[in-house]
Each structure stands twice: as structure tokens, then as C-alpha cells.
Design an enzyme around this catalytic site. Structure first.
Site, mmCIF file in Angstrom:
data_model
loop_
_atom_site.group_PDB
_atom_site.id
_atom_site.type_symbol
_atom_site.label_atom_id
_atom_site.label_comp_id
_atom_site.label_asym_id
_atom_site.label_seq_id
_atom_site.Cartn_x
_atom_site.Cartn_y
_atom_site.Cartn_z
ATOM 1 N N PRO A 119 0.786 -1.224 0.000
ATOM 2 C CA PRO A 119 0.000 0.000 0.000
ATOM 3 C C PRO A 119 0.828 1.291 0.000
ATOM 4 C CG PRO A 119 -0.195 -1.157 2.105
ATOM 5 C CD PRO A 119 0.496 -2.089 1.152
ATOM 6 N N ASN A 120 0.288 2.244 -0.743
ATOM 7 C CA ASN A 120 0.812 3.613 -0.843
ATOM 8 C C ASN A 120 2.091 3.745 -1.667
ATOM 9 O OD1 ASN A 120 -1.263 4.765 0.885
ATOM 10 N ND2 ASN A 120 -0.252 3.695 2.553
ATOM 11 N N ALA B 228 3.309 -0.897 4.716
ATOM 12 C CA ALA B 228 2.855 -0.919 6.113
ATOM 13 C C ALA B 228 2.386 -2.309 6.556
ATOM 14 C CB ALA B 228 1.738 0.106 6.320
ATOM 15 N N GLU C 147 12.451 -9.817 1.118
ATOM 16 C CA GLU C 147 11.711 -8.632 1.587
ATOM 17 C C GLU C 147 12.573 -7.403 1.330
ATOM 18 O OE1 GLU C 147 11.006 -8.858 5.812
ATOM 19 O OE2 GLU C 147 10.294 -6.788 5.936
ATOM 20 N N HIS D 93 12.757 -2.915 1.432
ATOM 21 C CA HIS D 93 12.197 -1.621 1.816
ATOM 22 C C HIS D 93 13.071 -0.516 1.235
ATOM 23 C CE1 HIS D 93 9.430 -3.503 4.588
ATOM 24 N NE2 HIS D 93 10.439 -4.285 4.949
ATOM 25 N N ARG E 70 13.439 4.266 12.003
ATOM 26 C CA ARG E 70 12.253 5.130 12.021
ATOM 27 C C ARG E 70 11.404 4.867 13.274
ATOM 28 N NH1 ARG E 70 9.513 4.612 6.355
ATOM 29 N NH2 ARG E 70 8.369 6.417 7.204
ATOM 30 N N ASN F 216 7.852 -5.768 -1.256
ATOM 31 C CA ASN F 216 7.876 -4.645 -0.317
ATOM 32 C C ASN F 216 6.453 -4.572 0.236
ATOM 33 O OD1 ASN F 216 7.836 -2.308 1.107
ATOM 34 N ND2 ASN F 216 8.933 -1.086 -0.414
ATOM 35 N N TYR G 205 11.696 8.465 1.131
ATOM 36 C CA TYR G 205 11.524 7.476 0.061
ATOM 37 C C TYR G 205 12.274 7.803 -1.228
ATOM 38 C CZ TYR G 205 8.035 5.606 3.210
ATOM 39 O OH TYR G 205 7.419 5.072 4.309
ATOM 40 N N ARG H 68 4.748 11.107 -1.520
ATOM 41 C CA ARG H 68 5.206 10.727 -0.172
ATOM 42 C C ARG H 68 6.482 11.512 0.146
ATOM 43 N NH1 ARG H 68 4.423 4.406 1.135
ATOM 44 N NH2 ARG H 68 4.355 5.202 3.267
HETATM 45 C C1 DQA Z 1 8.360 0.867 3.470
HETATM 46 C C2 DQA Z 1 8.525 1.067 4.983
HETATM 47 C C3 DQA Z 1 7.200 0.883 5.690
HETATM 48 O O1 DQA Z 1 7.354 1.099 7.092
HETATM 49 C C4 DQA Z 1 6.175 1.882 5.178
HETATM 50 O O2 DQA Z 1 4.929 1.655 5.778
HETATM 51 C C5 DQA Z 1 6.079 1.917 3.692
HETATM 52 C C6 DQA Z 1 7.279 1.760 2.896
HETATM 53 C C7 DQA Z 1 9.664 1.182 2.704
HETATM 54 O O3 DQA Z 1 9.763 0.759 1.559
HETATM 55 O O4 DQA Z 1 10.542 1.864 3.229
HETATM 56 O O5 DQA Z 1 5.008 2.169 3.141
HETATM 57 O O6 DQA Z 1 8.038 -0.495 3.237
#
Ligand code: DQA
Length: 143
Positions: free
Chosen positions: A9-10, A76, A97, A99, A106, A73, A22, A17
Site C-alpha cells: 500500500p501507498n 505498512a 523482503e 524496503h 524510524r 515490499n 523514500y 510521499r
Molecule cells: C516501506 C517502509 C514501511 O514502514 C512503510 O509503511 C512503507 C514503505 C519502505 O519501503 O521503506 O510504506 O516499506
């Protein structure tokens, strides 16, 4: 060889963002970079994004059935989706995995990943290069 790259998501809204967290690439630019890196290393990357937990679980079921390696990825969902973890646990090919940011640097709620224990490994904190490093790791794992 086909690989599935799943974004949670997002992540399709990277352009709005926080770029100090990011980076400056928008989602389209991120997917192009991942596509190019995958090709360079001999993979055909099927890159998908969803804000919906059930859709991501369906994609993991598909990857399990087709025995596909997965780079995920979970965004959240990383921090609380036991359903995604259970689906990921059914994979037989490697799961990595990734990120963009380093969640451990964080907020405290980001310090827990419920996915990491069922992944072969986690790459975090290198921006879009986290995906490129995951592709290289996959190549080393499966040739
Ligand atoms: C994320 C890190 C997560 O904590 C966050 O909710 C994201 C992006 C990252 O790629 O840094 O949406 O997965």
C-alpha cells in the site's frame, strides 16, 4: 526466468510521499529501474502494486502455485499482516523482503516485521537500489 515483484500500500504514490524518506523516484520510474535491473540479470519481472491485503495474498498464492521467486515490499503490511506472512510461508522459491527506507531507523512501530521470519532475507535502506540488490541476491541464489 519469471519473478514476481509485489509492492504494498501507498507505494504507487511515491511522488507525493516524503522524498526525504523514500527518495525522488515516482512509482513508474521505480518500476522501470526494477524492470531494467531484472532483465540485466536474466529475469522477467512481473511488477505489481496493490493497496489491498487480499489482492496481495492472492498474488502470493499464485506465486506459490507457480513456484515463482518473489521480491516483496509489503509497505505498512510489513508490520502487522499475519495473513500476508502465512501466504508468504507457502512459497517454495526464495522470497526477499525489501524496503526503500530503513524501518529500523524510524518510528518504533516500524521496527517489527512479521514477514522477515519467512523471507530468505531482507534488504532495506538503499532506496530503489534495495530492489536491485534483491535481484542480485536472487540471481546468486537461483542462478
Ligand atoms: C516501506 C517502509 C514501511 O514502514 C512503510 O509503511 C512503507 C514503505 C519502505 O519501503 O521503506 O510504506 O516499506
Amino acid at each position: 526466468m519469471k519473478i514476481l515483484v509485489i509492492n504494498g500500500p501507498n507505494l504507487a504514490r511515491l511522488d507525493i510521499r516524503d522524498s526525504s524518506i523514500y527518495g525522488d523516484l515516482n512509482y513508474g520510474e521505480l518500476t522501470s529501474l526494477v524492470q531494467i535491473a531484472a532483465k540485466e540479470h536474466g529475469f522477467d519481472a512481473d511488477i505489481r502494486q496493490s493497496d489491498d491485503e487480499a489482492t496481495i495474498i492472492g498474488w502470493l498464492h499464485e506465486a506459490a502455485d507457480k513456484k515463482l521467486p518473489v521480491i516483496i515490499n509489503p509497505a505498512a503490511f510489513t508490520h502487522y499482516s499475519y495473513a500476508i506472512r502465512d501466504a508468504a510461508q507457502m512459497l517454495t522459491a526464495p522470497l526477499i523482503e525489501v524496503h526503500l527506507s530503513n524501518p529500523l531507523s524510524r518510528e518504533e512501530f516500524r521496527h517489527t516485521s512479521v514477514i522477515s521470519a519467512v523471507a530468505r532475507g531482507t534488504i532495506a535502506g538503499f532506496g530503489p537500489n534495495s530492489y536491485v540488490l534483491a535481484i542480485i541476491a536472487l540471481k546468486n541464489l537461483i542462478g
